[in-house]
Design a protein around this motif. Sequence first.
Motif, short mmCIF file in Angstrom:
data_model
loop_
_atom_site.label_atom_id
_atom_site.label_comp_id
_atom_site.label_asym_id
_atom_site.label_seq_id
_atom_site.Cartn_x
_atom_site.Cartn_y
_atom_site.Cartn_z
N VAL A 48 0.83 -1.20 0.00
CA VAL A 48 0.00 0.00 0.00
C VAL A 48 0.87 1.25 0.00
O VAL A 48 1.76 1.39 0.85
CB VAL A 48 -0.94 0.03 1.23
N ASP A 49 0.63 2.13 -0.96
CA ASP A 49 1.16 3.49 -0.91
C ASP A 49 0.13 4.30 -0.14
O ASP A 49 -0.97 4.58 -0.65
CB ASP A 49 1.35 4.05 -2.32
N ALA A 50 0.47 4.69 1.09
CA ALA A 50 -0.54 5.22 2.01
C ALA A 50 -0.34 6.69 2.30
O ALA A 50 0.74 7.12 2.69
CB ALA A 50 -0.51 4.44 3.33
N VAL B 228 4.05 -1.21 3.54
CA VAL B 228 3.54 0.15 3.43
C VAL B 228 4.66 1.12 3.05
O VAL B 228 5.77 1.03 3.56
CB VAL B 228 2.89 0.61 4.75
N CYS B 229 4.32 2.04 2.15
CA CYS B 229 5.18 3.18 1.86
C CYS B 229 4.34 4.43 2.10
O CYS B 229 3.21 4.53 1.62
CB CYS B 229 5.66 3.14 0.41
N GLU B 230 4.88 5.38 2.86
CA GLU B 230 4.10 6.54 3.28
C GLU B 230 4.33 7.75 2.38
O GLU B 230 5.43 7.99 1.91
CB GLU B 230 4.43 6.90 4.74
N TRP B 231 3.22 8.51 2.19
CA TRP B 231 3.24 9.73 1.40
C TRP B 231 2.23 10.70 1.99
O TRP B 231 1.44 10.33 2.84
CB TRP B 231 2.87 9.46 -0.07
N THR B 232 2.24 11.93 1.53
CA THR B 232 1.14 12.83 1.84
C THR B 232 0.12 12.77 0.71
O THR B 232 0.41 12.25 -0.38
CB THR B 232 1.62 14.29 1.98
N ASN B 233 -1.07 13.30 0.96
CA ASN B 233 -2.10 13.36 -0.08
C ASN B 233 -1.58 14.11 -1.31
O ASN B 233 -1.75 13.67 -2.45
CB ASN B 233 -3.36 14.04 0.43
N TYR B 234 -0.96 15.25 -1.05
CA TYR B 234 -0.46 16.05 -2.17
C TYR B 234 0.64 15.32 -2.93
O TYR B 234 0.70 15.38 -4.17
CB TYR B 234 0.05 17.40 -1.67
#
Length: 341
Positions: free
Chosen positions: A101-103, A129-135
């Motif tokens: 998941v790119d979360a 999991v790989c974390e990102w911001t919405n933007y």
Amino acid sequence: MRVLDEGRGPLFLEPDPDAAREIFAKKPRALLDKRMTAKEAVLRFIPDGTYLATGGFGAIRIPTAVLHEILRAKRKELGFLGHTSTHDFDLLCAGRCLKRVDAAYVVGLEARGLSPNARRVMESGEVEVCEWTNYALNVRLRAAAEGVPFGIARCMMGTDTLVRSAAKVVECPFTGKKLVALPAIWPDVAAIHVHEADIYGNCHIMGITVADLELARAAKRVIITAERIVTNLAVRLDPTRTVIPYYLVDAVVEVPFGSYPGNMPYEYFSDEPHLAEWLRSGKDPAEFQKFLDHYIYGVSSFEEYLDRCGGMRRIKELRQLEALVDRDPLVPARVGPVAEG
């Protein structure tokens, strides 16, 4: 361009624009009748291991019918773009469908609270999991839509989100300033729910689109579910309303009330008691399994699911609620007819 820092998160999809271009070049441009059922679309376009993205925003305009069919088909090891995902993510967790998941926003169902079941799944360690911001995810989709390997932003620097992402901090070749390079992402399949579509896939959306326009251009395959099918003449008479053009679309599925139990702007409100029932039953795995058996695995179609949730009587109530909250006199109430039932 000099790399100054980089995240330690996994990069699930290679940002190669030429590989994506080869796939897009083979997509037909003819006006083909793309109508099929949600079950047919899942069987044809979403095998095990697919990297999936869903349209909408939170509980607004979610492609519920496709997600139910994914669960009934028992799809496994899916990748997922968790841009702003609430009930859609909860569904995939309920079916134990996910592997990576790119979360940006998952597990939380906004003001409704956290999903106990999705939390169990994510804490189990079975999902990478790989974390990102919405933007940041929006920039990644926009880069893919533009056909370039990465996009540039000035977000996430100095945060743990950058550390847990697969982004890179680079030196701007023009100014020497620090920027974040965000790898383009081309999902294998996107499922997007819209208000109207013709049989070829020209789509109308009312209300917010968030990242759906970029997603439709980035995804290698696009499944459209629509509240209703309109004629191609209706599209041609008002061409500026078409926000997703036919040549991006691979399947068109007519699913009235297809965002239920989520909200569909100007059509029907979200079914908050039913979503609360999802959260309550999710506290106990055994009770949650009975809940899933009753509402998803024990039915053969989305229409049968709606019947178990109250059918047209409940839909009429939700349409009345949506009409009450839509108070903007500049926005016409463009809803289709409600069948008696």
